[in-house]
Design an enzyme around this catalytic site. Structure first.
Site, PDB file in Angstrom:
ATOM      1  N   GLU A 110       0.979  -1.397   0.037  1.00  0.00           N
ATOM      2  CA  GLU A 110      -0.052  -0.029   0.165  1.00  0.00           C
ATOM      3  C   GLU A 110       0.783   1.110   0.070  1.00  0.00           C
ATOM      4  OE1 GLU A 110      -3.110   2.456   2.638  1.00  0.00           O
ATOM      5  OE2 GLU A 110      -2.450   0.483   3.530  1.00  0.00           O
ATOM      6  N   ASP A 111       1.818   1.169   1.014  1.00  0.00           N
ATOM      7  CA  ASP A 111       2.628   2.104   1.126  1.00  0.00           C
ATOM      8  C   ASP A 111       3.974   2.660   0.245  1.00  0.00           C
ATOM      9  OD1 ASP A 111       0.554   3.444   2.658  1.00  0.00           O
ATOM     10  OD2 ASP A 111       1.503   2.402   4.438  1.00  0.00           O
TER      11      ASP A 111
END
Length: 697
Positions: A76-77
């Site tokens: 996600e990051d």
């Protein structure tokens, strides 16, 4: 923050056969991928996944779970991909990481939609592998521990509310009470800061004033059991601040009125010793009636096992005592995680995951984000009662559950076919709340179906979701049936016969999902006749003037009476009954409102599409409304009721609308077969000496 070698040593301490190289690779990978990213606290971002992995080692979880915890935010990051993780760490880890990965924020969605979509993905991933839930709970717990670093109060409160409503209940449902209590405490501090400060302050004052009273009581409990020849461990603590606050709110009492603030835990070597210790304590101190619970013979839905009792200590103080074995205590504190440790083989007991199947059913049945959130909260966060089938099968349900909730808990089909119920052998209404230990027998019929009115009293998310799903499906089918009849009328007005290919082409031109979607759109007035004609035969409606009187239906659509269905609604203004000439008002997105042709409110229907209707030959009657003026003397109401009974008309509702001597005026709703039946009743009322005047409304 745990250093690399410390994390690896922790895993090897309980699992010497763990893949040390993979653990090292995962640690280095998360550090490299998160790079210079920072958390709100100012710490390097990779400190978060490392601490989450540390929480997993405390639960002695397998190496795949530890690696998942290290990598859970990389997709996600960072620039990491699921494919890369699968190549480096294997398919199991990649699948778990994908399950834990949160959805990216979608700015066009409302807060509830974002929360629901996140929950939807989470539940689906959790259903495939429950380790996803364990990592997610640890992720949320660590985020809550650092929540105070976030500057925005609104954001802190939003995260705290989500934790309180979703994650703390999930932790409780899988028996991870340590996680649940800490999450609740941290969320409570953000959501009710004044109450939190007051209660924690009072608890601190009690500690300082009474010194080691908790220790003294624990020592005395241990001595009483030791004198009886029992070797046990006893510990005590004040009740959880959030638990005290909830009790104050539920009972509407002040802090000073909460008498059982202290709780004690007795750990024995065996199950038999639990019951023996209970008897010794009940002889030593008076027990409080109604406060004893045996969760050993009847465990909670999450597998929790213990004996609970409350005692009056020294004739004044109430204390709660929990008695359990050491093995029970370990399982109770860490629940599902205890069955996912490296040595257990990852096979949790069926009792601990049965509720998860209910959540997945709710997921399938929910129509929109708000409904999903509502039903899920109902399923995971309510106090429980125990009820039995006639054959002795045990079901746990929320407090306030009804026979309908029980039926859906047993099986969705049983709930759908329920027509009656017996509790402990006695016939009861379906809305009757169940009590602890009730034996519930469901009476069913294959011709029965869920009723919309059930939504007014069911309390389980599973029952609510199943009923709503049925209602939507039935309404869609009925609207599609109306649409098909209107479509046939439209097709007959075209210059050429319409075949299947022309219909399929029309579906594509109108960008519908299929033929049924088109019929639903026609039935719900979402598209008009002109659009349908143009889609079927392009150019057929292009030259028609907008003001032209369109020829309408040649065949009326049939309506049933007392059970008109979801797509039809009998109007409350005129109460049409079979025998009345009727017409339907159809507005976009709403059902068809059925009116008698001489209804005064039809003048307000200029914005609606009018549909010609007729009564179905199989109609089972309808509800008609009467107004009757009775003389104000004893027996007149009974005489009117006798007229209804003699004419086999059931009273649905009776209301006194006016009292003016010497008359009382009533409005009565009656189930009647048809207009002739209603007319006979009005005539009988007018002929009665008890009735001054009677008329149909």
């Amino acid at each position: 923050m745990l250093r690399q070698y410390e994390l690896v040593e922790r895993v090897l301490a309980y699992d010497p056969d763990a893949d040390e190289a993979m653990l090292n690779r995962a640690y280095v990978y998360t550090v490299q991928k998160h790079g210079t990213q920072k958390r709100a606290s100012g710490d390097p971002y990779f400190s978060h996944p490392v601490e989450v992995a540390g929480l997993m080692t405390e639960l002695k979880l397998d190496q795949e779970t530890i690696v998942t915890a290290l990598l859970h935010d990389t997709v996600e990051d960072t620039l990491a991909t699921t494919e890369e993780i699968e190549r480096l760490f294997g398919g199991d880890v990649a699948r778990l990481v994908d399950g834990v990965t949160k959805l990216s924020k979608i700015e066009t969605m409302t807060e509830s939609e974002r929360a629901a979509e996140n929950l939807r993905k989470f539940l689906l991933a959790m259903s495939e592998d429950l380790r996803v839930l364990l990592v997610k709970l640890a992720d949320r717990l660590h985020n809550m521990r650092t929540l105070h670093f976030i500057k925005s109060e609104d954001k802190r409160r939003r995260i705290a509310r989500e934790t309180m409503e979703i994650y703390a209940p999930l932790a409780e449902r899988v028996g991870m009470y340590e996680y649940m209590r800490e999450m609740q405490l941290l969320a409570f501090e953000q959501l009710e800061p004044e109450a939190y400060a007051t209660i924690t302050g009072r608890l601190a004052a009690i500690r300082s004033e009474e010194g080691s009273q908790v220790g003294a009581i624990a020592l005395e409990v241990k001595q009483v059991l030791a004198e009886a020849g029992m070797k046990v461990e006893v510990s005590g603590r004040e009740k959880h601040p959030y638990s005290i606050w909830r009790k104050m709110a539920e009972r509407h009492v002040s802090f000073e009125q909460i008498t059982d603030i202290m709780a004690f835990r007795v750990l024995t070597e065996s199950e038999d010793e639990c019951y023996r210790a209970l008897g010794i304590l009940h002889r030593a101190w008076q027990m409080i009636p109604g406060r004893f619970k045996d969760y050993i013979s009847t465990p909670k839905i999450n597998g929790y096992r213990s004996l609970h009792t409350s005692l009056i200590y020294n004739n004044a103080m109430r204390v709660e005592v929990q008695i359990k074995t050491k093995d029970m205590h370990e399982t109770n504190e860490y629940g599902l995680a205890a069955h996912w440790s490296y040595k257990q083989g990852g096979v949790p007991p069926d009792a601990q995951v049965g509720w998860l199947r209910d959540l997945i059913e709710i997921l399938d049945a929910s129509h929109d984000p708000e409904e999903l959130l509502e039903n899920t909260k109902m399923a995971i966060y309510q106090d429980r009662i125990f009820a039995f089938t006639p054959k002795g099968a045990l079901f746990q349900l929320p407090k306030g559950a009804t026979p309908i909730d029980f039926a859906f808990a047993v099986h969705t089909n049983l709930g759908a076919q329920a027509v009656g119920a017996k509790i402990n052998g006695r016939h009861v209404p379906l809305r009757t709340p169940l009590g602890n230990g009730d034996v519930v027998e469901i009476i069913k019929s294959r011709n029965s179906e869920p009723q919309l009115s059930w939504l007014g009293f069911v309390v389980t998310g599973k029952a609510r979701a199943a009923i709503r799903r049925f209602v939507r499906q039935k309404e869609r089918a009925e609207v599609a049936a109306i649409g098909r009849k209107l479509y046939e009328e439209i097709a007959e007005r075209l210059p050429s016969k319409i075949g299947k290919k022309a219909l399929a082409d029309a579906v594509k031109r109108l960008k519908m999902g299929g033929e049924e979607d088109l019929m639903v759109a026609i039935g719900a007035a979402k598209i008009d006749d002109r659009q349908v004609m143009e889609a079927l035969v392009p150019g057929s409606a292009a030259n028609l003037p907008a003001s032209e009187e369109w020829p309408r239906q040649q065949r009326a659509i049939a309506v049933r009476g007392l059970t008109p269905g979801m797509a039809f609604k009998l109007a409350n203004c005129c109460h049409p009954v079979p025998g009345d000439r009727i017409v339907g008002l159809r507005r976009p997105g709403k059902g068809v409102e059925v009116h008698s042709i001489d209804c005064m409110t039809l003048a307000d229907g200029v914005d609606a599409d009018w549909i010609d209707l007729s009564w179905d030959a199989r109609t089972d009657g309808a509800v008609g409304r009467l107004r009757a003026e009775l003389y104000n003397r004893p027996g007149t109401l009974a005489e009117m009721a006798g007229i209804f009974a003699k004419n086999h008309a059931n009273v649905v509702n009776l209301e006194m609308t006016q009292r003016e001597n010497p008359f009382h005026t009533y409005e009565v709703d009656l189930e009647v077969r048809d207009l002739a039946h209603l007319t006979r009743i009005v005539s009988a009322l007018r002929a009665s000496d008890a009735v001054a005047q009677a008329e149909r409304i």
